[in-house]
Design an enzyme around this catalytic site. Structure first.
Site, PDB file in Angstrom:
ATOM      1  CG  ASN A 108     -31.948  -9.964  30.213  1.00 41.36           C
ATOM      2  OD1 ASN A 108     -32.230 -10.306  31.360  1.00 41.36           O
ATOM      3  ND2 ASN A 108     -32.234 -10.705  29.168  1.00 41.36           N
ATOM      4  CB  CYS A 137     -34.735 -14.508  31.988  1.00 41.31           C
ATOM      5  SG  CYS A 137     -33.099 -14.231  31.333  1.00 41.31           S
ATOM      6  CG  HIS A 147     -37.303 -10.951  31.426  1.00 42.88           C
ATOM      7  ND1 HIS A 147     -36.339 -10.635  32.360  1.00 42.88           N
ATOM      8  CD2 HIS A 147     -36.645 -11.533  30.376  1.00 42.88           C
ATOM      9  CE1 HIS A 147     -35.160 -11.015  31.903  1.00 42.88           C
ATOM     10  NE2 HIS A 147     -35.313 -11.551  30.701  1.00 42.88           N
TER      11      HIS A 147
END
Ligand code: UT7
Length: 332
Positions: free
Chosen positions: A285, A115, A255
């Site tokens: 996500n 990520c 994020h």
């Protein structure tokens, strides 16, 4: 003539697969609820690729839009860096597939920082441009997380989505005397890794481990704590490096993993909520794609303008994390 270089962000594009999955859709296939997902994460829906839709397909779509947005053609690009955890094949790099799809001959490779990949990729791309590995670099974040989710694990499978985002970085040579008062582009980046936490977020398989890809596994509670602490601290280090403070930032693009993480960071380092870009509710996500997807939504909505100062932060498996500060666009 005494000169310095700046690394400008001149184009952005993104792509979401057509198939949209709501929390209510997930209620039908596992023991979960729309209420739990919304309250614990802020997610309402996410997009999933079709079986025959590849990470490179999404990445190519986002890349084409970013190149167009920068007023360039694929052949102008010297360097392609793709941040992904879900490559088309084990090898070659998915970036080389995107290069082929675009029809150009740029140096192309993948970066694996899960990520945090997009922040890593910008850091690497900016350094390579400064070091004269070309003048124009395409950074892509693309992930098909749905393909590594275990549908028997409700604690992870409700969290992720698929998508891609891309930006174009361009090197600008500037006379030294103008640099101090005319700072544009990537102003500072700070990336970190701590392998001590390797097992907190990982897959339970891999090529050299058991000749498979495995499924995503996460100790959510531990990752949550690390995320709040590490994203806050890396942001402050980064701001310090460019002699700025929280008040100097126009937009924070963290994020998009959990709205509660974003809120906790906002409280910890005193970021006003109205300066935070959050698209977690509509994207879930999306790993390496999460920041450029959020950035593109904000730019298309007209929130972010040429010359705004942005702070980007991400954390993922590794643990890998980092922050960067940039002034978007270019001087008129
Ligand atoms: O992108 C990389 C970075 N990733 C992250 O930053 C993610 C970090 N972690 C998180 O976002 C959160 O820890 C989660 C969203 C993963 C979990 O939230 P939580 O508040 O930490 O929940 P929990 O894991 O403590 O679970 C609480 C309860 C448990 O039930 P009991 O034991 O209290 O009865 C779980 O079984 O929620 C239950 N639960 C669910 N219930 C309904 C877990 N998943 C679900 C679900 N639906 N999908």
């Amino acid at each position: 003539m005494d000169t310095k270089s700046q690394i400008l962000l001149t184009g952005i594009g993104s792509y979401l697969p057509k198939k949209m999955i709501s929390n209510h859709d997930l209620e039908k296939i596992m023991d979960t609820s729309d209420e739990w997902i919304r309250k614990r994460t802020g997610i309402n829906c996410r997009h999933f690729v079709e079986d025959d839709e590849l990470t490179s397909d999404m990445g190519t779509n986002a890349a084409q839009l970013a190149i167009l947005d920068a007023g360039l053609k694929p052949n102008d690009i010297d360097l392609i860096i793709l941040a992904t955890t879900t490559p088309d094949n084990t090898f070659p790099s998915t970036a080389s597939r995107i290069q082929r799809n675009l029809g150009c001959k740029a140096i192309s490779f993948d970066v694996q920082a899960v990520c945090a990949g997009f922040v890593y990729a910008i850091s690497i791309g900016a350094a390579m441009l400064k070091d004269s590995h070309g003048k124009k670099c395409l950074i892509v974040g693309a992930d098909s997380m749905s393909k590594i989710l275990d549908w028997n694990d409700r604690s992870t499978s409700v969290l992720f989505g698929d998508g891609a985002g891309a930006v174009v970085l361009e090197k600008r040579i500037i006379r030294n005397e103008f640099v101090e008062n005319d700072q544009w582009g990537v102003l500072a980046t700070k990336i970190f890794t701590d392998g001590e936490y390797y097992d907190l977020l990982s897959t339970d398989g891999g090529v050299s481990k058991n000749k498979s890809t495995g499924f995503l596994r996460m100790n959510g509670k531990e990752i949550f704590k690390h995320a709040v602490e590490k994203l806050s601290s890396s942001l402050l280090i980064c701001l310090d490096e460019c002699n700025m403070n929280i008040k100097d930032i126009d937009w924070f693009i963290p994020h998009q993993a959990n709205q509660r993480i974003i809120n906790a960071i906002s409280n910890k380092v005193k970021i006003p909520f109205n300066k935070i870009i959050s698209t977690i509710s509509i994207h879930g996500n999306t790993s390496a794609a999460s920041i450029p997807l959020a950035l593109d939504v904000a730019v298309k909505k007209g929130c972010i303008n040429n010359g705004d100062i942005l702070a980007l932060q991400a954390i993922g498996g590794g643990l890998s994390w980092g922050s960067l500060v940039l002034k978007i666009g270019k001087p008129d």
